[in-house]
Structures are given as C-alpha cells and as structure tokens.
Design a protein around this motif. Structure first.
Motif, PDB file in Angstrom:
ATOM      1  N   ALA A  14     -15.404  -4.853  10.257  1.00  6.00           N
ATOM      2  CA  ALA A  14     -14.725  -3.549  10.409  1.00  6.00           C
ATOM      3  C   ALA A  14     -13.745  -3.376   9.238  1.00  6.00           C
ATOM      4  CB  ALA A  14     -13.999  -3.512  11.749  1.00  6.00           C
ATOM      5  N   ARG A  16     -18.658 -12.185  14.568  1.00  8.35           N
ATOM      6  CA  ARG A  16     -20.004 -11.713  14.247  1.00  8.35           C
ATOM      7  C   ARG A  16     -20.253 -11.901  12.748  1.00  8.35           C
ATOM      8  NH1 ARG A  16     -21.138  -6.182  16.746  1.00  8.35           N
ATOM      9  NH2 ARG A  16     -19.034  -5.561  16.137  1.00  8.35           N
ATOM     10  N   PRO A  46     -13.394 -17.968  18.088  1.00  5.73           N
ATOM     11  CA  PRO A  46     -12.355 -18.922  18.491  1.00  5.73           C
ATOM     12  C   PRO A  46     -12.451 -19.216  19.982  1.00  5.73           C
ATOM     13  CG  PRO A  46     -11.410 -16.746  18.109  1.00  5.73           C
ATOM     14  CD  PRO A  46     -12.840 -16.656  17.701  1.00  5.73           C
ATOM     15  N   PRO A  50      -6.860   1.909  19.442  1.00  5.30           N
ATOM     16  CA  PRO A  50      -6.478   1.639  18.055  1.00  5.30           C
ATOM     17  C   PRO A  50      -7.642   1.663  17.081  1.00  5.30           C
ATOM     18  CG  PRO A  50      -6.575  -0.409  19.267  1.00  5.30           C
ATOM     19  CD  PRO A  50      -6.916   0.677  20.242  1.00  5.30           C
ATOM     20  N   VAL A  55      -6.734  -5.091   9.403  1.00 10.83           N
ATOM     21  CA  VAL A  55      -5.458  -5.780   9.594  1.00 10.83           C
ATOM     22  C   VAL A  55      -5.588  -7.251   9.179  1.00 10.83           C
ATOM     23  CG1 VAL A  55      -3.728  -6.491  11.289  1.00 10.83           C
ATOM     24  CG2 VAL A  55      -4.639  -4.168  11.350  1.00 10.83           C
ATOM     25  N   ALA A  56      -6.738  -7.858   9.482  1.00 11.96           N
ATOM     26  CA  ALA A  56      -6.974  -9.243   9.047  1.00 11.96           C
ATOM     27  C   ALA A  56      -6.887  -9.313   7.516  1.00 11.96           C
ATOM     28  CB  ALA A  56      -8.340  -9.729   9.527  1.00 11.96           C
ATOM     29  N   GLY A  97     -11.233  -7.118  10.791  1.00 14.79           N
ATOM     30  CA  GLY A  97     -10.859  -5.725  10.548  1.00 14.79           C
ATOM     31  C   GLY A  97      -9.896  -5.623   9.369  1.00 14.79           C
ATOM     32  N   ILE A 153      -7.603 -14.473  12.626  1.00 12.10           N
ATOM     33  CA  ILE A 153      -8.736 -14.192  13.518  1.00 12.10           C
ATOM     34  C   ILE A 153      -9.011 -12.695  13.545  1.00 12.10           C
ATOM     35  CG2 ILE A 153      -9.597 -14.364  15.892  1.00 12.10           C
ATOM     36  CD1 ILE A 153      -7.821 -16.835  16.268  1.00 12.10           C
ATOM     37  N   HIS A 166       0.854  -1.198   0.000  1.00 11.79           N
ATOM     38  CA  HIS A 166       0.000   0.000   0.000  1.00 11.79           C
ATOM     39  C   HIS A 166       0.886   1.243   0.000  1.00 11.79           C
ATOM     40  CE1 HIS A 166      -3.962  -1.991   1.615  1.00 11.79           C
ATOM     41  NE2 HIS A 166      -3.727  -2.233   0.344  1.00 11.79           N
ATOM     42  N   ASP A 189      -5.175  -7.246   5.552  1.00 14.56           N
ATOM     43  CA  ASP A 189      -3.759  -7.082   5.175  1.00 14.56           C
ATOM     44  C   ASP A 189      -3.037  -8.427   5.270  1.00 14.56           C
ATOM     45  OD1 ASP A 189      -3.914  -4.354   4.731  1.00 14.56           O
ATOM     46  OD2 ASP A 189      -3.009  -3.768   6.641  1.00 14.56           O
ATOM     47  N   TRP A 242      -3.530   6.852  18.852  1.00 15.95           N
ATOM     48  CA  TRP A 242      -3.961   5.592  19.462  1.00 15.95           C
ATOM     49  C   TRP A 242      -3.661   5.560  20.960  1.00 15.95           C
ATOM     50  CZ3 TRP A 242      -2.803   0.833  15.757  1.00 15.95           C
ATOM     51  CH2 TRP A 242      -3.622   0.948  14.629  1.00 15.95           C
ATOM     52  N   ILE A 245      -6.923  -8.824  16.218  1.00 16.40           N
ATOM     53  CA  ILE A 245      -8.103  -8.471  17.006  1.00 16.40           C
ATOM     54  C   ILE A 245      -7.911  -7.159  17.769  1.00 16.40           C
ATOM     55  CG2 ILE A 245      -8.852 -10.869  17.198  1.00 16.40           C
ATOM     56  CD1 ILE A 245      -7.679 -10.909  20.024  1.00 16.40           C
TER      57      ILE A 245
HETATM   58  P1  NAP Z   1     -10.359  -3.475  14.270  1.00 19.45           P
HETATM   59  O1  NAP Z   1     -10.748  -2.693  13.079  1.00 19.45           O
HETATM   60  O2  NAP Z   1     -10.752  -2.974  15.586  1.00 19.45           O
HETATM   61  O3  NAP Z   1     -10.882  -4.974  14.067  1.00 19.45           O
HETATM   62  C1  NAP Z   1     -10.685  -5.930  15.050  1.00 19.45           C
HETATM   63  C2  NAP Z   1     -11.505  -7.151  14.736  1.00 19.45           C
HETATM   64  O4  NAP Z   1     -11.177  -8.163  15.678  1.00 19.45           O
HETATM   65  C3  NAP Z   1     -13.016  -6.949  14.807  1.00 19.45           C
HETATM   66  O5  NAP Z   1     -13.619  -7.644  13.761  1.00 19.45           O
HETATM   67  C4  NAP Z   1     -13.374  -7.565  16.164  1.00 19.45           C
HETATM   68  O6  NAP Z   1     -14.654  -8.108  16.206  1.00 19.45           O
HETATM   69  C5  NAP Z   1     -12.377  -8.695  16.213  1.00 19.45           C
HETATM   70  N1  NAP Z   1     -12.117  -9.174  17.558  1.00 19.45           N
HETATM   71  C6  NAP Z   1     -11.751  -8.446  18.644  1.00 19.45           C
HETATM   72  N2  NAP Z   1     -11.563  -9.245  19.701  1.00 19.45           N
HETATM   73  C7  NAP Z   1     -11.825 -10.509  19.281  1.00 19.45           C
HETATM   74  C8  NAP Z   1     -11.805 -11.760  19.892  1.00 19.45           C
HETATM   75  N3  NAP Z   1     -11.465 -11.889  21.188  1.00 19.45           N
HETATM   76  N4  NAP Z   1     -12.130 -12.853  19.165  1.00 19.45           N
HETATM   77  C9  NAP Z   1     -12.463 -12.726  17.861  1.00 19.45           C
HETATM   78  N5  NAP Z   1     -12.502 -11.571  17.219  1.00 19.45           N
HETATM   79  C10 NAP Z   1     -12.181 -10.456  17.918  1.00 19.45           C
HETATM   80  O7  NAP Z   1      -8.756  -3.628  14.380  1.00 19.45           O
HETATM   81  P2  NAP Z   1      -7.616  -3.827  13.305  1.00 19.45           P
HETATM   82  O8  NAP Z   1      -8.032  -4.630  12.151  1.00 19.45           O
HETATM   83  O9  NAP Z   1      -6.465  -4.248  14.129  1.00 19.45           O
HETATM   84  O10 NAP Z   1      -7.348  -2.343  12.789  1.00 19.45           O
HETATM   85  C11 NAP Z   1      -6.933  -1.318  13.695  1.00 19.45           C
HETATM   86  C12 NAP Z   1      -7.190   0.032  13.050  1.00 19.45           C
HETATM   87  O11 NAP Z   1      -6.280   0.244  11.975  1.00 19.45           O
HETATM   88  C13 NAP Z   1      -8.595   0.128  12.454  1.00 19.45           C
HETATM   89  O12 NAP Z   1      -9.080   1.415  12.644  1.00 19.45           O
HETATM   90  C14 NAP Z   1      -8.342  -0.139  10.983  1.00 19.45           C
HETATM   91  O13 NAP Z   1      -9.316   0.374  10.123  1.00 19.45           O
HETATM   92  C15 NAP Z   1      -6.986   0.534  10.789  1.00 19.45           C
HETATM   93  N6  NAP Z   1      -6.316  -0.021   9.613  1.00 19.45           N
HETATM   94  C16 NAP Z   1      -6.586   0.573   8.422  1.00 19.45           C
HETATM   95  C17 NAP Z   1      -6.002   0.055   7.272  1.00 19.45           C
HETATM   96  C18 NAP Z   1      -6.315   0.718   5.959  1.00 19.45           C
HETATM   97  O14 NAP Z   1      -7.037   1.714   5.940  1.00 19.45           O
HETATM   98  N7  NAP Z   1      -5.818   0.218   4.844  1.00 19.45           N
HETATM   99  C19 NAP Z   1      -5.194  -1.057   7.323  1.00 19.45           C
HETATM  100  C20 NAP Z   1      -4.955  -1.658   8.562  1.00 19.45           C
HETATM  101  C21 NAP Z   1      -5.533  -1.121   9.705  1.00 19.45           C
HETATM  102  P3  NAP Z   1     -15.877  -7.340  16.914  1.00 19.45           P
HETATM  103  O15 NAP Z   1     -16.298  -6.286  15.938  1.00 19.45           O
HETATM  104  O16 NAP Z   1     -16.876  -8.397  17.123  1.00 19.45           O
HETATM  105  O17 NAP Z   1     -15.332  -6.738  18.187  1.00 19.45           O
END
Ligand code: NAP
Length: 436
Positions: free
Chosen positions: A200, A194, A270, A353, A152-153, A150, A147, A51, A155, A348, A313
C-alpha cells in the motif's frame, strides 16, 4: 443562518468548513474546535517533517480562516469542556472530523514490551504531538523492525535512517532530531504480511528510498512475481512495484557505500514480539497467498532480531460515549456521513484511515451537501453566541486563530537554521507563546 460546529481542525475539518463557506457564504457560521491550541491536525503532527511540500496545504486552510464566517476554537476538549449533546443543542449540525488518532493493535503477544510503539505514538513523537513528546524511544540498538507495508511504514523507515543533514529544511522537532543524531540504528526490516504486488505504498514515497544519503533499500529478487504479472496492476501500483524491482537490482558494490540498510521482508507475518522487558526480536511466520491475494501462514517461523519495533498497520478513531461506533472498522457508524440527526462525520472518522490528504476534500463537500439537505435555512439554534456564553461561564481558555498566528510566529522565530519552525511540544508552552 446556519450554525455548524466541526470537531477537529485537520484536513477533513478544514475542507468541510471550506465547503460550507462555498455553499452558504455569509449565511453560515462555522466553529472549528480542536483540543490543541494549534490547528491542522495531521498536517502538523502526522505528515512527515521532511515532506514540507505536503504541509504547504495548510495555507489553503488558513485562507478558509480569513473570512469571519469560519473561526478556530482551540484548546477545547470535547467531552470535558463541552459535551457532544451540548454542542448539538447549540449548533444545527455537529461534524466529527476527529480522524483516527489511535493505533490499531497488532494483537500479538509481546506488543506491550519496552521499545515497541505504534505509529501514532512514534510519528507523534518525531512530529512533536504533545501527547507523545515524551515517548523517548531507545535508539541505541542496531536493528529496528517496522511492521506494515503502507506509506506510514515508509515514513518511519526513512526518518529512522536519514542523516541529520537530510533533515535540513524539515520541521522535525529538536528532541527527535537530537535522539536521531545519536541513533545507532543501522538496519531496518520492513515486514509485509503479503507480497510486492499487495503493498500500500505510493510510488513517490517508495522512490525516495533510492536517494537516501547513507541508507539503501534491499529487496530479495526471489520475492518478486514474474514481471509479466505487473501488467495486470493499475498504473500507480505498477510504478511502485517497479521501484521494488530496481531496489532488487542494486549492485552489491553500490551498497558498500551505504552503511544503513532498509530491508523488505515480504510474505512475513508477525506472530509475537519477543523479549524480557525490552524487545529483542519479532517472531515471524512465512506466508503464502491464496488466489484472492489473502495471506495464510505456512507454518515456517523464524526470528528477526531487533531492538526497536514500530507497528504501522493502520489506525482507529476514538469512540465517544453515546455516539454509535463501528468497532471492527474503527470509525463512527454512519450512513454517508450521517450518524444521528444533527450529528455527522467526515474524513477518517467517517471512512477509516485511508487515502491521501486530498481524499478528504470531496468528503468535506459531500457532508456539507448532506447537511444542506437536512437543515435547510437553519433551525434557529444559538450557535456561536451560545457557545461563547457557555465558554465564559465555564472559564474556558479558548485559543483563537489570531492567538494561533502569534504561536506560529514564535515557532518561526525559534526555528533552527534552514527550518521553517521549531514547534512547541507542550500545551502550556503553546498557550504561553500566545502572550496576553
Ligand atoms: P495502510 O496504507 O492501510 O497500510 C497498512 C499496512 O499494514 C498494510 O500493508 C497492511 O497489510 C498492514 N497490516 C495491517 N494489519 C496488519 C497486521 N496485523 N500484521 C501485519 N501487517 C498488517 O496504512 P498506513 O500506512 O497507516 O497509512 C494510512 C493512510 O495514510 C494511507 O491511506 C496512506 O496512504 C496515507 N499516508 C499517505 C502518506 C503520503 O502520501 N505521503 C504518508 C503517510 C500515510 P495488508 O494490506 O495485508 O492488510
């Protein structure tokens, strides 16, 4: 004169410096500290290496550094080389822009098994963060579980399934590219606790999965809610769900050209990572959503076999002794960015985050307004000269922005064909590249 120390040279740190520049012009001195000899934090080691357009924002941060009132102070470990109370005695305001570098634990049995990683570590590995360069994930198995639902998953799933050719033009580090070239992963399951409406994932990032050379996304049509219900989603989310619907409609004939699959398993929470030493699977419980969209287990469990697990997560900040911390939210306890008199947080570290790189810009501007209200014309602290004296006494090997530009030039020089740079992944090598 106002003297401001910012800890962390990622987006939140640089937007705060930019805001201070705009607010006070030549009546401020800002020192941006980083424990690494290289700046830009998550832009360098978090944003996916394929990216590059997102990484382009670092040019804006570079221009913040082009004026004398802002300087980069690299290779300084806060808490070891200098403490927060010491910084607070030298600067009118100390702003923690330290991000959220630690993985949130899933809190399930087996998380510590071999070849189970948090995304901070895994992303840090393929992005060349010195702390994770030696992670050495074993990619010799055929199945991976990611898992989280969002970005990051996404990526991680994308990086695991791209062909070496698809990394042309990226700055993925050599050790990761070589490991991925030899990878045998052919199936990635993305577990979401979910459903499709609760993801996300943003539309652009999700849409990329449809254009991978050898990998194809799969969504079970039965997991998708009635299409009419999409109308209640906000537009971005509706677009993302639209991508999931198109993945569900991909004909089997098209899939036969794509040997690698990225499968979305929704309503799948999980419960345990299985294995004896090395991971062999993830035990999952089927979930159902209540009226508020919360997931609860149905009691039905099954095992997703796998050889690699990456939990994506969310993250939490690193607590600092003596600085109030909100454990449940994984960030510093603060009121609109104020932690203690003279101590602030942003990005953050302040809000947890969430959001994109750009979300940190208003954050930076707002903390500067808060600081302006608190410190007026400044409190007469020593600031830069005070730190420089202390650095000399302690023989700190400070890396300046000019040094960074030399490191950057060396990284560009050693880039493979078509790549913008080949990063140094070792602090000693970075410092060596700076020259004398
Ligand atoms: P995130 O957007 O907060 O997503 C975390 C995911 O993990 C959610 O789907 C959440 O589900 C799930 N989760 C949390 N705890 C869990 C558990 N115990 N068991 C199973 N699933 C669980 O976090 P992220 O992906 O790490 O991203 C962090 C931030 O960076 C976000 O704002 C993201 O948009 C940003 N980011 C942006 C880009 C981009 O724009 N290209 C790239 C990477 C990251 P629930 O919804 O059910 O809680």
């Amino acid at each position: 004169m106002r003297q401001i120390a910012i800890i962390g040279s990622g987006p939140a740190g640089y937007y705060t410096a930019e805001a201070a520049q705009k607010q006070w012009g030549d009546d401020v001195r800002v020192d941006i500290f980083d424990m690494l000899p290289v700046p830009y934090g998550l832009i360098r080691t978090g944003v996916a290496p394929d990216h590059q357009s997102i990484k382009g924002v670092s040019r804006r941060y570079e221009s913040t550094n082009s004026l004398d009132n802002v300087r980069f102070v690299g290779n300084v470990m806060i808490g070891e080389d200098i403490t927060i109370p010491e910084l607070m005695s030298l600067y009118d305001a100390v702003v923690l822009a330290t991000g959220a570098p630690n993985d949130k634990p899933a809190g399930i049995p087996g998380e510590g098994l071999d070849n189970v990683f948090g995304s901070a570590a895994f992303v840090g590995w393929y992005n060349g963060h010195p702390q994770f360069a030696k992670l050495g994930p074993d990619l010799s198995g055929r199945r991976a579980v990611v898992i989280g639902n969002g970005n990051v998953a996404l990526d991680v799933a994308r990086i695991l399934t791209k062909t070496p050719g698809e990394f042309t033009g990226s700055d993925i580090v050599a050790h990761a590219l070589h490991a991925l070239e030899k990878s045998r992963i052919e199936h990635v399951t993305i577990l979401g606790r979910r459903g499709p409406h609760q993801i996300a994932m943003t539309p652009k990032e999700l849409g990329e999965l449809a254009h991978l050379e050898r990998a194809c996304p799969r969504v079970d049509p039965a997991d998708l809610p009635d299409e009419q219900e999409d109308l209640f989603l906000e537009p971005g989310q509706r677009k993302s769900v639209g991508h999931l619907r198109s993945f569900a409609a991909i004909p089997e004939a098209f899939r036969s050209d794509k040997p690698v699959e990225i499968e979305f398993d929704f309503f799948a929470s999980p419960r345990a990572v299985l294995g004896d030493g090395q991971v062999t699977g993830v035990e999952v419980e089927r979930t159902a959503l209540d009226a508020d969209g919360r997931a609860s287990g149905t009691g039905e469990t099954y095992v997703v076999p796998c050889d690699l697990v990456v939990t994506c997560i969310g993250y939490k900040s690193s607590p600092i002794p003596g600085v109030p911390f909100e454990e449940s939210a994984g960030r510093f306890a603060n009121d609109e960015g104020r932690i203690l008199p003279g101590l602030y947080c942003v990005g953050w570290a302040r809000r947890g985050p969430s959001g994109t790189i750009g979300t940190n810009r208003p954050d930076g501007y707002s903390v500067v307004e808060t600081i302006a209200a608190d410190i007026g014309v400044g409190t007469g602290k020593l600031g830069r000269p005070g730190f420089d004296k202390l650095a000399e006494e302690r023989k700190l090997d400070v890396v300046t922005f000019r040094d960074w530009k030399k490191i950057e030039a060396e990284e560009e020089k050693r880039a493979r064909d078509g790549a913008p740079r080949e990063k140094f992944v070792d602090v000693a090598e970075m410092i060596k590249a700076r020259g004398d």
